[in-house]
Every structure is written in structure tokens, then in C-alpha cells.
Scaffold this motif. Structure first.
Motif, PDB file in Angstrom:
ATOM      1  N   GLU A  78      19.229  27.637 -20.645  1.00  0.00           N
ATOM      2  CA  GLU A  78      20.430  27.212 -19.936  1.00  0.00           C
ATOM      3  C   GLU A  78      20.011  26.068 -19.033  1.00  0.00           C
ATOM      4  OE1 GLU A  78      23.791  29.908 -18.538  1.00  0.00           O
ATOM      5  OE2 GLU A  78      22.781  29.434 -16.649  1.00  0.00           O
ATOM      6  N   VAL A  79      20.659  24.923 -19.199  1.00  0.00           N
ATOM      7  CA  VAL A  79      20.239  23.697 -18.524  1.00  0.00           C
ATOM      8  C   VAL A  79      21.365  23.207 -17.626  1.00  0.00           C
ATOM      9  CG1 VAL A  79      19.412  21.342 -18.818  1.00  0.00           C
ATOM     10  CG2 VAL A  79      18.792  23.083 -20.497  1.00  0.00           C
ATOM     11  N   ASN A  80      21.047  23.004 -16.359  1.00  0.00           N
ATOM     12  CA  ASN A  80      22.044  22.543 -15.390  1.00  0.00           C
ATOM     13  C   ASN A  80      21.674  21.153 -14.898  1.00  0.00           C
ATOM     14  OD1 ASN A  80      23.007  22.478 -12.269  1.00  0.00           O
ATOM     15  ND2 ASN A  80      24.432  23.648 -13.528  1.00  0.00           N
ATOM     16  N   LEU A  81      22.661  20.250 -14.989  1.00  0.00           N
ATOM     17  CA  LEU A  81      22.428  18.867 -14.577  1.00  0.00           C
ATOM     18  C   LEU A  81      22.722  18.673 -13.094  1.00  0.00           C
ATOM     19  CD1 LEU A  81      24.030  16.818 -17.497  1.00  0.00           C
ATOM     20  CD2 LEU A  81      21.614  17.281 -17.098  1.00  0.00           C
ATOM     21  N   GLU A  82      21.731  18.174 -12.374  1.00  0.00           N
ATOM     22  CA  GLU A  82      21.977  17.743 -10.995  1.00  0.00           C
ATOM     23  C   GLU A  82      22.435  16.286 -10.997  1.00  0.00           C
ATOM     24  OE1 GLU A  82      19.330  17.208  -6.979  1.00  0.00           O
ATOM     25  OE2 GLU A  82      19.127  19.102  -8.065  1.00  0.00           O
ATOM     26  N   THR A  83      21.946  15.527 -11.983  1.00  0.00           N
ATOM     27  CA  THR A  83      22.410  14.151 -12.211  1.00  0.00           C
ATOM     28  C   THR A  83      22.830  14.054 -13.669  1.00  0.00           C
ATOM     29  OG1 THR A  83      20.168  13.456 -12.780  1.00  0.00           O
ATOM     30  CG2 THR A  83      20.855  13.163 -10.482  1.00  0.00           C
ATOM     31  N   GLY A  84      23.676  13.119 -13.987  1.00  0.00           N
ATOM     32  CA  GLY A  84      24.153  12.986 -15.361  1.00  0.00           C
ATOM     33  C   GLY A  84      23.807  11.632 -15.942  1.00  0.00           C
TER      34      GLY A  84
END
Length: 281
Positions: free
Chosen positions: A206-212
Motif C-alpha cells: 500500500e503506497v501513499n503519496l506525500e507528493t504527486g
């Protein structure tokens, strides 16, 4: 209950029962409070937020509308479909399909790009229905969007259960993004991950983006030493499911016009789940 426990690793059975009893769970737009509701392939489950005004409405090119109001449309994009046109492909895009869809209601209607998913990435994608909404979203994206979470299937066994990758992303003349620790000319990118499943040959993260940033997850998984399956551009050597293993699973944001909190979730692709089921047989 089984699906929700697997999809919401931070929740226990009591938390999920509370979501159900508080009418926070929708299946294809219909509220359900039953923990033993039988899900079928293709069902779209939404947790919290507003009830969708559409019920997983199918559109051209196997694209489905998850939510629509006067200002925005949230879709579930299949793998293999471009977000917008390229020199080589003009019509088989999410933009083209949605443009035709809104014009069917009135010829003057338009659709506006807000962000993109790569062609081989599936999942949740947000569009604006007017120029003002597009401008509000793009100019305030970092403040408006509160969560962008993906599921990634990568090659090999990731040893750490969780971690954070931080680097600066650069793009060369061949349009390949690469990562290093040199901030000059690069864009800072921060990716958080946690392992949710392992098989003998692959890991599901599961990968969460702090920046896109462009290709951020793909590049950072390569940095990790575990490229996303079937991502030849960024180091992959295997293709066990016939598509790239990246899916935009959760999208949360403040509605740019109504200011309400919007939360959407797309189920893991069946091919993702089958890969790990087969590994345990």
C-alpha cells in the motif's frame, strides 16, 4: 467483512461494524449495513463521504463513473486506457469517453483534466466539469487532496514492513524519470509504503503519496530494488498478470465548490488478488 478487513488494514472488526451501523458503507451507490453482504466481481465499495449520485455507471472504453455532480466526476479507469490523447492515440482515452458522455446531455458541456494516471495504471481519477473547478483544483491541489493511496505489486520480497522513500526526480530527454539526491533541477518526491501481502515471488504494497510527481511510485519502487511488475521502463523483468501492477485505490479530497469531505475507494483488481491466492495453493 472479509473484504473490508483486507482493504482497511488500520481497522478492526469493531471499527468496521461501526462504519456499517453508521451508514458509511456503500456498494455500487447503495448503502449497506450488513457485515455479511455478498460482494461480487465488479462491485464498487465506497467508505464514508457522500453517497455517489451514480451507481457505477458504465461509459465507453470500460470506464465507470463512481461519482458525479455539477462540478466534478470521479471515475474508475481500467488499465490500458490513456487519460488524455497522445500523438499516436487520439480517441481511446478517458478524456474522450467522458467528453462524449457529458455532451450527450448537452452539446455545450465540457470536461477538464485535473490530474493523470499512466496508461497501465488503473483506478480512481478526478475530472472537473467546468473551467473554474479545474482551476481551483489545480491551483490548490496540495491543500485540497488529503489522500492518494495506491496498491502496487512489486517483484521480489520487500524486507521491511514499511518505509519512506525521499529523493529528487529529474526527467531526461528520452522522457524517462530518474531519481537522485541532488535537488538542483529536480522535484522533491516523498513516498510512504507498507507491505500488506507477500508471496514466494512478489510483494503487495500500500503506497501513499506525500507528493504527486510524474512516475513517482514507479521510480521509487525501482529505487527500493523492487520494480513494479511489468514495468519494463523502470526495471521490471516479470509480467505474471499481463498488466502493470499499480492501482489507484483511495482518493480523498475537499470538494472544491461545496467544501465537503469526499472519500472514494476502488477495489483491488481481481488479477492482483488472484496472483496471491495462486501463490498459496
Amino acid at each position: 467483512m472479509t473484504f473490508l478487513l483486507a482493504s482497511l488494514p488500520g481497522k478492526n472488526r469493531n471499527n468496521i461494524k461501526s462504519l456499517l451501523s453508521n451508514h458509511q458503507v456503500f456498494v455500487d451507490g447503495q448503502m449497506t449495513s450488513q457485515f455479511n453482504f455478498k460482494l461480487k466481481p465488479g462491485h464498487v465499495v465506497q467508505i464514508g463521504g457522500e453517497r455517489p449520485t451514480t451507481t457505477h455507471a458504465p461509459v465507453k472504453n470500460d470506464l465507470s463513473i463512481i461519482f458525479e455532480d455539477d462540478d466534478i466526476i470521479v471515475i474508475d479507469k481500467p488499465a490500458g486506457l490513456l487519460t488524455i490523447a497522445t500523438e499516436n492515440e487520439k480517441s481511446r482515452t478517458a478524456y474522450h469517453a467522458l467528453s462524449a458522455y457529458v455532451k450527450s446531455a448537452h452539446p455545450a458541456n465540457k470536461i477538464f483534466i485535473v490530474h493523470r494516471l499512466d496508461r497501465e495504471t488503473s483506478g480512481l481519477l478526478l475530472f472537473a466539469k467546468n473551467l473554474h473547478t479545474q482551476q481551483v483544483l489545480q491551483q490548490n491541489w496540495e491543500e485540497i487532496v488529503t489522500e492518494r493511496t495506491y496498491v502496487a505489486i512489486v517483484e521480489g520480497l520487500v524486507p521491511k514492513d514499511n518505509g519512506t522513500i525521499t529523493s529528487y526526480l529529474h526527467e531526461n530527454n528520452a522522457l524517462v524519470v530518474y531519481s537522485n539526491q541532488n535537488p538542483k533541477g529536480g522535484k522533491k518526491a516523498v513516498t510512504h509504503y507498507k507491505v500488506i501481502r507477500r508471496s514466494k515471488t512478489n510483494s503487495m504494497l500500500e503506497v501513499n503519496l506525500e507528493t504527486g510527481r510524474k512516475n513517482q511510485i514507479r521510480v521509487h519502487m525501482q529505487d527500493l530494488g523492487h520494480s513494479i511488475i511489468n514495468d519494463k521502463k523502470y526495471g521490471a523483468t516479470t509480467n505474471p498478470i499481463g498488466r502493470m501492477g499499480l492501482h489507484a485505490k483511495r482518493l480523498s479530497f475537499t470538494h472544491p465548490i461545496t467544501k465537503k469531505n469526499m472519500q472514494f475507494q476502488s477495489p483491488n483488481p481481481k488479477k492482483f488478488l488472484l496472483l496471491f491466492c495462486k501463490s498459496h495453493q
